[in-house]
Scaffold this active site. Structure first.
Site, PDB file in Angstrom:
ATOM      1  N   GLU A 182      -1.205  -2.062 -10.532  1.00  0.00           N
ATOM      2  CA  GLU A 182      -1.777  -2.860 -11.625  1.00  0.00           C
ATOM      3  C   GLU A 182      -2.674  -2.026 -12.531  1.00  0.00           C
ATOM      4  O   GLU A 182      -3.002  -2.448 -13.628  1.00  0.00           O
ATOM      5  CB  GLU A 182      -2.541  -4.071 -11.057  1.00  0.00           C
ATOM      6  CG  GLU A 182      -3.946  -3.800 -10.505  1.00  0.00           C
ATOM      7  CD  GLU A 182      -3.977  -2.974  -9.229  1.00  0.00           C
ATOM      8  OE1 GLU A 182      -2.938  -2.912  -8.538  1.00  0.00           O
ATOM      9  OE2 GLU A 182      -5.032  -2.389  -8.917  1.00  0.00           O
TER      10      GLU A 182
ATOM     11  N   TYR B  86      -6.738   4.489 -21.452  1.00  0.00           N
ATOM     12  CA  TYR B  86      -7.200   4.087 -20.138  1.00  0.00           C
ATOM     13  C   TYR B  86      -6.666   5.061 -19.088  1.00  0.00           C
ATOM     14  O   TYR B  86      -5.479   5.428 -19.122  1.00  0.00           O
ATOM     15  CB  TYR B  86      -6.719   2.665 -19.802  1.00  0.00           C
ATOM     16  CG  TYR B  86      -7.232   2.213 -18.463  1.00  0.00           C
ATOM     17  CD1 TYR B  86      -8.547   1.754 -18.336  1.00  0.00           C
ATOM     18  CD2 TYR B  86      -6.437   2.285 -17.328  1.00  0.00           C
ATOM     19  CE1 TYR B  86      -9.046   1.383 -17.100  1.00  0.00           C
ATOM     20  CE2 TYR B  86      -6.933   1.921 -16.094  1.00  0.00           C
ATOM     21  CZ  TYR B  86      -8.237   1.473 -15.981  1.00  0.00           C
ATOM     22  OH  TYR B  86      -8.746   1.114 -14.763  1.00  0.00           O
TER      23      TYR B  86
ATOM     24  N   SER C 189     -13.174   1.649  -8.177  1.00  0.00           N
ATOM     25  CA  SER C 189     -14.025   1.037  -7.158  1.00  0.00           C
ATOM     26  C   SER C 189     -14.114   1.913  -5.912  1.00  0.00           C
ATOM     27  O   SER C 189     -15.022   1.767  -5.116  1.00  0.00           O
ATOM     28  CB  SER C 189     -13.476  -0.345  -6.791  1.00  0.00           C
ATOM     29  OG  SER C 189     -12.125  -0.232  -6.410  1.00  0.00           O
TER      30      SER C 189
ATOM     31  N   ARG D 227      -7.692  12.344  -8.300  1.00  0.00           N
ATOM     32  CA  ARG D 227      -8.030  11.680  -9.562  1.00  0.00           C
ATOM     33  C   ARG D 227      -9.480  11.927  -9.952  1.00  0.00           C
ATOM     34  O   ARG D 227      -9.800  12.056 -11.124  1.00  0.00           O
ATOM     35  CB  ARG D 227      -7.735  10.178  -9.478  1.00  0.00           C
ATOM     36  CG  ARG D 227      -8.453   9.448  -8.369  1.00  0.00           C
ATOM     37  CD  ARG D 227      -8.089   7.976  -8.372  1.00  0.00           C
ATOM     38  NE  ARG D 227      -8.769   7.266  -7.296  1.00  0.00           N
ATOM     39  CZ  ARG D 227      -8.645   5.975  -7.072  1.00  0.00           C
ATOM     40  NH1 ARG D 227      -7.868   5.252  -7.843  1.00  0.00           N
ATOM     41  NH2 ARG D 227      -9.288   5.398  -6.076  1.00  0.00           N
TER      42      ARG D 227
ATOM     43  N   TYR E  49       4.514  -4.006  -8.936  1.00  0.00           N
ATOM     44  CA  TYR E  49       3.205  -4.529  -9.327  1.00  0.00           C
ATOM     45  C   TYR E  49       3.250  -5.178 -10.712  1.00  0.00           C
ATOM     46  O   TYR E  49       2.370  -5.932 -11.073  1.00  0.00           O
ATOM     47  CB  TYR E  49       2.174  -3.403  -9.334  1.00  0.00           C
ATOM     48  CG  TYR E  49       1.588  -3.101  -7.971  1.00  0.00           C
ATOM     49  CD1 TYR E  49       0.354  -3.618  -7.607  1.00  0.00           C
ATOM     50  CD2 TYR E  49       2.251  -2.299  -7.058  1.00  0.00           C
ATOM     51  CE1 TYR E  49      -0.205  -3.354  -6.372  1.00  0.00           C
ATOM     52  CE2 TYR E  49       1.708  -2.016  -5.809  1.00  0.00           C
ATOM     53  CZ  TYR E  49       0.476  -2.545  -5.476  1.00  0.00           C
ATOM     54  OH  TYR E  49      -0.076  -2.283  -4.246  1.00  0.00           O
TER      55      TYR E  49
ATOM     56  N   GLU F 191       0.867  -1.183   0.000  1.00  0.00           N
ATOM     57  CA  GLU F 191       0.000   0.000   0.000  1.00  0.00           C
ATOM     58  C   GLU F 191       0.899   1.227   0.000  1.00  0.00           C
ATOM     59  O   GLU F 191       2.048   1.163   0.417  1.00  0.00           O
ATOM     60  CB  GLU F 191      -0.873   0.018   1.257  1.00  0.00           C
ATOM     61  CG  GLU F 191      -1.738  -1.216   1.455  1.00  0.00           C
ATOM     62  CD  GLU F 191      -2.759  -1.384   0.358  1.00  0.00           C
ATOM     63  OE1 GLU F 191      -3.402  -0.384  -0.012  1.00  0.00           O
ATOM     64  OE2 GLU F 191      -2.888  -2.512  -0.152  1.00  0.00           O
TER      65      GLU F 191
ATOM     66  N   VAL G 168     -11.766   2.221 -14.808  1.00  0.00           N
ATOM     67  CA  VAL G 168     -12.376   1.305 -13.847  1.00  0.00           C
ATOM     68  C   VAL G 168     -12.032   1.825 -12.470  1.00  0.00           C
ATOM     69  O   VAL G 168     -10.860   1.988 -12.136  1.00  0.00           O
ATOM     70  CB  VAL G 168     -11.813  -0.129 -14.007  1.00  0.00           C
ATOM     71  CG1 VAL G 168     -12.485  -1.078 -13.017  1.00  0.00           C
ATOM     72  CG2 VAL G 168     -11.998  -0.629 -15.429  1.00  0.00           C
TER      73      VAL G 168
ATOM     74  N   ASN H 197      -4.412   6.009  -6.596  1.00  0.00           N
ATOM     75  CA  ASN H 197      -5.252   6.592  -5.541  1.00  0.00           C
ATOM     76  C   ASN H 197      -4.492   7.625  -4.713  1.00  0.00           C
ATOM     77  O   ASN H 197      -5.076   8.426  -4.003  1.00  0.00           O
ATOM     78  CB  ASN H 197      -5.867   5.500  -4.653  1.00  0.00           C
ATOM     79  CG  ASN H 197      -4.823   4.702  -3.881  1.00  0.00           C
ATOM     80  OD1 ASN H 197      -3.709   5.177  -3.633  1.00  0.00           O
ATOM     81  ND2 ASN H 197      -5.159   3.489  -3.504  1.00  0.00           N
TER      82      ASN H 197
END
Ligand code: NAG
Ligand code: NAG
Ligand code: NAG
Length: 363
Positions: free
Chosen positions: A257, A243, A197, A205, A172, A141, A195, A248
């Site tokens: 990733e 993309y 979550s 961001r 990663y 992290e 993508v 974060n």
């Protein structure tokens, strides 16, 4: 890159601006020098010197490697039980005994501690540790999501993380060399995908996205958007040209990733937000991605994306790397454990302690 050191500054010593003859020789010398510099620069700029993560980063090595080492995984990451893989079958690394059985503590050559599970008060082994046992701090992290770091000075012997300067560096993902091959891109009919979550309006961001979408359509997938095709990120993103590989939080070497799998594996050009462009270029070729810092505003970035959308030739240049490299996406956690074991096997008996863990990780 130190350009200055290539310039023959000695020639300028004793130069007088009014003396014509000297000016003429100086001019030709400068011309020759600048030509040499340009050639060197062109050479340097067309070569990518990427960091190779497949070698063990330890500075000290043990020439007589032990046949077998025991690596004790003190906490199962995030409290989730998993079957441990076999390092020999998976990675051709022999002599690794991985275990989560804490009764084997005394005989363990190394103990892995996953940061998040250490908790605020830490539940460390109580028995004294043997002089040669290595305690390894393991964390993937970013510092923004790694609490209670300041309480962990002078505890561990080694670090293991996504940072290049860790004792055990496990990124990663990475690019590895392959034989030259034709580039085949999946059919792309859509423009920009993202993508996400963990939606948080305070995150940089999300704020950038809110501005960017004023100028260009962006398809959102994940908990707050559309469903992924067959639950598969790569299948879904492959239909897109670009993309948003937005991290974060922004920290040294913190490239996840989102770049390696979501963008590179899908053959979508990553638009990155993370550490500096310079930092990315340690790991990936400079012409394989677009950095948001390359543009003075989201509007300008959107204009550039629309330009690339119409110019297939320019767009395809972002995939030149595919002639030389393939993408490896690191799999949690077997690859991490086995890399740790391999490093323990290769190490000597040098002693060290990480005293300022928090200061280093946040730097
Ligand atoms: C496995 O490792 C051994 C010794 O390190 C090496 O000789 C062998 O070629 C490797 N096998 C594969 C399939 O990479
Ligand atoms: C842990 O190791 C000890 C000693 O080898 C053994 O007696 C015990 O059964 C093991 N526990 C588990 C859960 O495998
Ligand atoms: C590990 O760190 C501890 C605590 O500072 C220290 O006493 C021990 O010598 C270190 N061991 C190794 C193998 O580096």
């Amino acid at each position: 890159m130190k350009v200055e050191s290539w310039l023959p500054f000695e020639h300028l010593r004793g130069w007088r601006p009014c003396r014509r003859g000297r000016w003429r020789t100086l001019k030709s010398q400068l011309l020759a020098a600048s030509l040499t510099c340009t050639l060197l620069l062109v050479y340097a700029c067309t070569q990518d010197f990427l960091y190779d993560p497949t070698h063990i980063s330890l500075l000290w090595r043990n020439p007589t490697q032990p046949k077998q080492v025991t690596v004790l995984i003190w906490y199962e990451p995030f409290g989730k039980r998993r079957r441990l893989g076999d390092c020999h079958i998976l990675f051709n690394i022999t002599g690794c005994h991985l275990t989560t059985n804490r009764t084997l503590y005394q005989e363990a050559d190394a103990v892995l501690f996953h940061h998040r599970d250490i908790g605020e008060f830490g539940d460390f082994p109580v028995a004294t540790r043997s002089a040669s046992q290595k305690w390894i701090w393991m964390n993937f992290e970013s510092p923004s999501h790694s609490p209670w770091m300041t309480t962990l000075g002078d505890v561990f012997n080694w670090t293991m993380s996504y940072r290049v300067d860790s004792d055990i560096f496990v990124p990663y993902g990475y690019l590895f060399s392959k034989k030259s091959a034709k580039i085949v891109l999946p059919r792309k009919r859509k423009l920009v995908a993202w993508v996400i979550s963990n939606w948080n309006e305070d995150h940089e961001r999300v704020q950038y996205y809110n501005q960017l979408r004023e100028y260009i359509d962006i398809d959102i997938y994940g908990r707050y958007g559309m469903d992924l095709r067959h639950d598969n990120i790569v299948k879904t993103v492959s239909e897109y040209k670009f993309y948003l590989a937005f991290e974060n939080s922004l920290h040294t070497d913190y490239i996840t990733e989102k770049l390696w799998r979501n963008a590179f594996k899908s053959s979508a050009v990553p638009i990155v937000m993370g550490p500096s462009r310079y930092n990315y270029e340690i790991f990936i070729p400079r012409n394989s991605f677009i950095h948001i810092d390359d543009f003075s505003s989201p509007r300008k970035l959107a204009m550039y994306l629309r330009f690339l959308d119409k110019n297939t030739h320019m767009y395809r240049r972002y995939f030149t790397w595919k002639k030389r490299y393939d993408v490896h996406v690191t799999s949690f956690w077997d690859e991490h454990y086995c890399t740790a074991c391999e490093t323990v096997k290769a190490s000597g008996d040098e002693h060290r302690t990480i005293s300022d863990l928090a200061g280093w990780y946040e730097s």
